[in-house]
Motif scaffolding. Structure first.
Motif, PDB file in Angstrom:
ATOM      1  N   GLU A  44      -8.169  26.245  36.014  1.00 38.25           N
ATOM      2  CA  GLU A  44      -8.569  27.132  37.396  1.00 38.25           C
ATOM      3  C   GLU A  44      -7.760  28.308  37.523  1.00 38.25           C
ATOM      4  OE1 GLU A  44      -8.146  24.368  40.780  1.00 38.25           O
ATOM      5  OE2 GLU A  44      -9.428  23.055  39.744  1.00 38.25           O
ATOM      6  N   ASN A  45      -6.500  28.327  37.191  1.00 35.47           N
ATOM      7  CA  ASN A  45      -5.495  29.521  37.482  1.00 35.47           C
ATOM      8  C   ASN A  45      -5.352  30.274  36.007  1.00 35.47           C
ATOM      9  OD1 ASN A  45      -4.026  27.536  35.992  1.00 35.47           O
ATOM     10  ND2 ASN A  45      -2.309  27.693  37.307  1.00 35.47           N
ATOM     11  N   ARG A  46      -6.537  30.250  35.296  1.00 38.94           N
ATOM     12  CA  ARG A  46      -6.610  31.081  34.152  1.00 38.94           C
ATOM     13  C   ARG A  46      -5.555  30.468  32.822  1.00 38.94           C
ATOM     14  NH1 ARG A  46      -7.449  37.082  35.133  1.00 38.94           N
ATOM     15  NH2 ARG A  46      -6.062  37.071  33.248  1.00 38.94           N
ATOM     16  N   THR A  47      -4.893  29.254  33.134  1.00 38.13           N
ATOM     17  CA  THR A  47      -4.044  28.711  32.266  1.00 38.13           C
ATOM     18  C   THR A  47      -4.634  28.121  31.090  1.00 38.13           C
ATOM     19  OG1 THR A  47      -2.413  28.148  34.085  1.00 38.13           O
ATOM     20  CG2 THR A  47      -2.045  27.033  32.163  1.00 38.13           C
ATOM     21  N   PRO A  48      -4.474  28.530  29.739  1.00 37.85           N
ATOM     22  CA  PRO A  48      -4.908  28.047  28.681  1.00 37.85           C
ATOM     23  C   PRO A  48      -4.720  26.532  28.428  1.00 37.85           C
ATOM     24  CG  PRO A  48      -3.184  29.384  27.900  1.00 37.85           C
ATOM     25  CD  PRO A  48      -3.469  29.656  29.228  1.00 37.85           C
ATOM     26  N   LEU A  49      -5.700  25.533  28.348  1.00 38.53           N
ATOM     27  CA  LEU A  49      -5.589  24.138  28.043  1.00 38.53           C
ATOM     28  C   LEU A  49      -6.107  24.111  26.918  1.00 38.53           C
ATOM     29  CD1 LEU A  49      -6.440  23.001  31.887  1.00 38.53           C
ATOM     30  CD2 LEU A  49      -3.776  23.231  30.598  1.00 38.53           C
ATOM     31  N   TYR A  50      -5.486  23.132  26.002  1.00 37.68           N
ATOM     32  CA  TYR A  50      -5.839  22.985  24.805  1.00 37.68           C
ATOM     33  C   TYR A  50      -6.324  21.200  24.584  1.00 37.68           C
ATOM     34  CZ  TYR A  50      -3.977  27.285  22.997  1.00 37.68           C
ATOM     35  OH  TYR A  50      -3.631  28.626  22.946  1.00 37.68           O
ATOM     36  N   PRO A  51      -7.525  21.069  24.385  1.00 36.60           N
ATOM     37  CA  PRO A  51      -7.949  19.600  24.289  1.00 36.60           C
ATOM     38  C   PRO A  51      -6.992  18.868  22.989  1.00 36.60           C
ATOM     39  CG  PRO A  51     -10.033  21.017  24.550  1.00 36.60           C
ATOM     40  CD  PRO A  51      -8.704  21.683  24.286  1.00 36.60           C
ATOM     41  N   VAL A  52      -6.671  17.706  23.094  1.00 32.27           N
ATOM     42  CA  VAL A  52      -5.856  17.102  22.110  1.00 32.27           C
ATOM     43  C   VAL A  52      -6.835  16.865  20.767  1.00 32.27           C
ATOM     44  CG1 VAL A  52      -4.806  14.952  21.336  1.00 32.27           C
ATOM     45  CG2 VAL A  52      -4.153  15.985  23.671  1.00 32.27           C
ATOM     46  N   GLU A  53      -8.047  16.525  21.091  1.00 32.85           N
ATOM     47  CA  GLU A  53      -8.953  16.592  19.877  1.00 32.85           C
ATOM     48  C   GLU A  53      -9.160  17.797  19.117  1.00 32.85           C
ATOM     49  OE1 GLU A  53     -11.507  16.972  23.531  1.00 32.85           O
ATOM     50  OE2 GLU A  53      -9.702  15.665  22.853  1.00 32.85           O
ATOM     51  N   GLU A  54      -9.097  19.110  19.782  1.00 36.08           N
ATOM     52  CA  GLU A  54      -9.148  20.140  18.977  1.00 36.08           C
ATOM     53  C   GLU A  54      -7.753  20.557  18.577  1.00 36.08           C
ATOM     54  OE1 GLU A  54     -11.839  22.279  18.652  1.00 36.08           O
ATOM     55  OE2 GLU A  54     -12.780  20.731  19.801  1.00 36.08           O
ATOM     56  N   LEU A  55      -6.797  20.243  18.987  1.00 36.20           N
ATOM     57  CA  LEU A  55      -5.624  20.510  18.398  1.00 36.20           C
ATOM     58  C   LEU A  55      -5.549  19.636  17.038  1.00 36.20           C
ATOM     59  CD1 LEU A  55      -3.101  20.242  21.281  1.00 36.20           C
ATOM     60  CD2 LEU A  55      -3.597  22.441  19.879  1.00 36.20           C
ATOM     61  N   ASP A  56      -6.087  18.265  17.067  1.00 37.16           N
ATOM     62  CA  ASP A  56      -6.001  17.624  15.937  1.00 37.16           C
ATOM     63  C   ASP A  56      -6.906  18.126  14.956  1.00 37.16           C
ATOM     64  OD1 ASP A  56      -4.208  15.791  16.995  1.00 37.16           O
ATOM     65  OD2 ASP A  56      -5.941  14.551  17.768  1.00 37.16           O
ATOM     66  N   ARG A  57      -8.052  18.669  15.259  1.00 36.52           N
ATOM     67  CA  ARG A  57      -9.283  19.238  14.353  1.00 36.52           C
ATOM     68  C   ARG A  57      -8.581  20.472  13.681  1.00 36.52           C
ATOM     69  NH1 ARG A  57     -13.263  19.695  17.775  1.00 36.52           N
ATOM     70  NH2 ARG A  57     -13.986  17.455  17.137  1.00 36.52           N
TER      71      ARG A  57
END
Length: 75
Positions: A44-57
């Motif tokens: 919402e506040n333009r903070t990048p959020l990394y999904p855990v499954e994408e980090l694993d991939r």
């Protein structure tokens, strides 16, 4: 309970703890602008959020396939 999405500094710590990949949060920021890093969402506040499954991939792709000997690298 595990968080489904991590802030950039948390993603850096997660990659080190879970996958043994040491990457600074500033390097993740650079890769977010030029490419080559893990996929992320903008919060919402333009903070990048990394999904855990994408980090694993991303980590598994970066680590490459498992081998049993150094002679397998040429295959």
């Amino acid at each position: 309970m595990r968080k489904p999405r991590l802030r950039r500094w948390e993603a850096s710590e997660y990659l080190a703890l879970v996958h043994g990949i040491t990457i600074a949060s500033t390097t993740l920021a650079k890769k977010a602008s030029v490419g080559g890093g893990p996929a992320f969402n903008k919060g919402e506040n333009r903070t990048p959020l990394y999904p855990v499954e994408e980090l694993d991939r991303w980590a598994l792709k970066r680590l490459g396939k498992l081998v049993h000997s150094t002679s397998e690298f040429g295959e």
